[in-house]
Design an enzyme around this catalytic site. Structure first.
Site, short mmCIF file in Angstrom:
data_model
loop_
_atom_site.label_atom_id
_atom_site.label_comp_id
_atom_site.label_asym_id
_atom_site.label_seq_id
_atom_site.Cartn_x
_atom_site.Cartn_y
_atom_site.Cartn_z
N ASN A 34 -9.46 17.18 11.83
CA ASN A 34 -8.57 16.26 12.53
C ASN A 34 -7.51 15.76 11.53
O ASN A 34 -7.76 14.84 10.75
CB ASN A 34 -9.42 15.09 13.07
CG ASN A 34 -8.59 14.06 13.80
OD1 ASN A 34 -7.37 14.13 13.82
ND2 ASN A 34 -9.27 13.10 14.39
N ARG A 39 -8.23 19.32 16.08
CA ARG A 39 -7.72 18.35 17.05
C ARG A 39 -6.19 18.35 16.95
O ARG A 39 -5.61 18.18 15.87
CB ARG A 39 -8.23 16.95 16.72
CG ARG A 39 -7.63 15.93 17.63
CD ARG A 39 -7.70 14.55 17.05
NE ARG A 39 -6.99 13.63 17.91
CZ ARG A 39 -6.37 12.55 17.47
NH1 ARG A 39 -6.37 12.26 16.19
NH2 ARG A 39 -5.73 11.76 18.29
N HIS A 77 -5.60 10.56 24.09
CA HIS A 77 -7.05 10.30 24.13
C HIS A 77 -7.76 11.18 25.15
O HIS A 77 -8.86 10.85 25.62
CB HIS A 77 -7.35 8.81 24.47
CG HIS A 77 -6.97 7.84 23.40
ND1 HIS A 77 -6.37 6.62 23.67
CD2 HIS A 77 -7.09 7.90 22.06
CE1 HIS A 77 -6.16 5.98 22.53
NE2 HIS A 77 -6.59 6.75 21.54
N ARG A 135 0.42 -1.50 17.48
CA ARG A 135 1.48 -1.11 18.44
C ARG A 135 1.63 -2.16 19.53
O ARG A 135 0.63 -2.71 20.02
CB ARG A 135 1.12 0.24 19.09
CG ARG A 135 1.27 1.41 18.14
CD ARG A 135 0.77 2.70 18.76
NE ARG A 135 -0.21 3.32 17.90
CZ ARG A 135 -1.08 4.26 18.26
NH1 ARG A 135 -1.07 4.72 19.50
NH2 ARG A 135 -1.94 4.76 17.40
N GLU A 191 -15.41 12.46 20.25
CA GLU A 191 -14.37 13.48 20.34
C GLU A 191 -14.72 14.73 19.52
O GLU A 191 -14.43 15.85 19.93
CB GLU A 191 -13.03 12.89 19.87
CG GLU A 191 -12.48 11.90 20.88
CD GLU A 191 -11.45 10.96 20.30
OE1 GLU A 191 -11.85 10.01 19.60
OE2 GLU A 191 -10.25 11.16 20.54
#
Ligand code: AMP
Length: 396
Positions: free
Chosen positions: A9, A88, A177, A237, A382
């Protein structure tokens, strides 16, 4: 059985990795290379309960993968079990609606989407390039964060802007996601039989956070947009706001568009409001010692998450399940309670006692008896999803 997968990832300045064995059920080794691109980068390996960290001689994604290869060469028993590598990939644009085995055409496709994820795609491509060079015999798969949301209807994914911007530049909502949402949807179907034929809301709440509505197993709407900035308030964010604010910030602070956007991406959210931290746990501790700005940040997070859950719920016929996942969703009873307090109009409620005493890392139904919606905590995974996709692509 020989079925281990190396999951890679690549973030913009980090590279997380893990080796999963036994159909993804067992983590043989895991680690992270951090602060890539600087001269203080490190790599750490966790193996058989022990963690080893070392300084990276060169702080690049390429060098980090070389270190993983060197580690594998020193551990032939683990190396011999490897059958593939799963990468990923954040953005698959409209090109990829499922995971694929990597070949030159796939690399070109990821490159074409790179303008939509300028921070992540170059890192992914570097990770793929060096892995292909260092592990020439192993099949490699790309698993996209966006692909699960390719089921959104046009009414949901289009922005109401001049359509040539979509036709010529592919400006639209993509959502992220997706690997986590796909995992949650499948895991929920194992514990709540029939949920793959029902309406499910999921709040993936981590440092990045989003919501998703899953209608009969397919994503019908999600809160993130063309980038992961849209939607919920997150660690750093801002999430959704009036786009005019960007020009106000530029003019007030004499900044370029990219610099102003940086404020919304890196200095806003929980960090911006609390003026303390982007980390939920730190803020909860500060709130308990009386920090009112930390409390305000957390309460704003709860309100905004509830709003975005209600918003994506408009694509469902019924809300049969609500799932909390991600570092915050799985661990913050304060925020789960706060979010559900704002969802009473949707007849969603939780049992405070179950919520507060939820054991870490386990699946739990925390619904209040009087409510129609089953509210769950389900830890996401994940890496497991990436490993399973890779195994299934290799076998077909
Ligand atoms: P993730 O990005 O999914 O790893 O989630 C990271 C976020 O989860 C951070 O804001 C952490 O503070 C938060 N988190 C992890 N554990 C806890 C905890 N026990 N209580 C509250 N927040 C937590």
């Amino acid at each position: 059985m020989k079925d281990s997968i190396l999951v890679i990832n690549c973030g913009s300045s980090s590279l997380k990795f893990a080796i999963l064995a036994n159909a993804g059920q067992e983590t043989l080794m895991e680690g992270i290379a951090e602060q890539l691109g600087s001269n203080t980068s490190t790599i750490s390996f966790k193996y058989q309960g022990e963690k080893h960290q070392k300084k990276l001689a060169v702080g690049s994604h390429e060098f980090a993968v070389k270190e993983i290869k060197a580690w594998l060469d020193l551990h032939p028993k683990v190396n011999d079990l490897l059958v593939g590598i799963g990468h990923r990939i954040v953005h698959g644009g409209e090109t990829f609606n499922q995971s694929v085995l990597i070949n030159q055409e796939v690399i070109n496709g990821i490159q074409e989407c790179a303008n939509l994820a300028p921070l992540h795609s170059p890192a992914h491509l570097k990770g793929i390039d060096i892995s292909l060079a260092l592990f020439p015999g192993l099949p490699q798969a790309a698993v996209f964060d966006t692909s699960f949301h390719q089921s959104l209807s046009k009414e949901q994914f289009l922005y109401p802007i001049p359509m040539d911007l979509y036709r010529d530049y592919h400006f639209r909502k993509y959502g992220f996601h997706g690997t986590s949402y796909r995992y949650i949807s499948q895991r929920l179907a194992q514990v709540a039989k029939g949920s793959d034929q029902q309406g499910v809301l999921v709040a993936h709440l981590g440092n990045g956070a989003s919501t998703c509505a899953i209608n009969k197993g397919k994503s019908s709407d999600t809160s993130m947009g063309i980038t992961p900035l849209e939607g919920l308030m997150m660690g750093t964010r801002s999430g959704s706001l009036d786009p005019s604010l960007l020009t106000f910030i530029m003019k007030a602070k004499h900044l370029s568009a990219d610099e102003a956007l940086d404020i919304l991406n890196k200095k806003s959210g929980l960090l911006g409001v609390s003026e303390l931290s982007n980390d939920c746990r730190t803020l909860e501790e500060a709130m308990e010692s009386g920090d009112s700005k930390a409390k305000l940040a957390l309460d704003m997070f709860a309100v905004r998450t509830a709003k975005h859950l209600a918003s994506v719920a408009t694509t469902l016929d019924s809300i049969d399940h609500l799932v909390f996942t991600g570092g915050i969703g799985e661990n913050s009873s304060y925020l789960r309670q706060g979010i559900c307090n704002h969802l009473k109009a949707l007849n969603i409620g939780i049992n405070s006692n179950l919520n507060e005493n939820a054991p870490r890392g386990e699946i739990l139904n925390i619904s209040a008896k009087s409510n129609n919606t089953n509210v769950w905590i389900i830890p996401t995974n994940e890496e497991l999803m990436i490993a399973l996709d890779t195994i299934s692509l290799i076998q077909h």
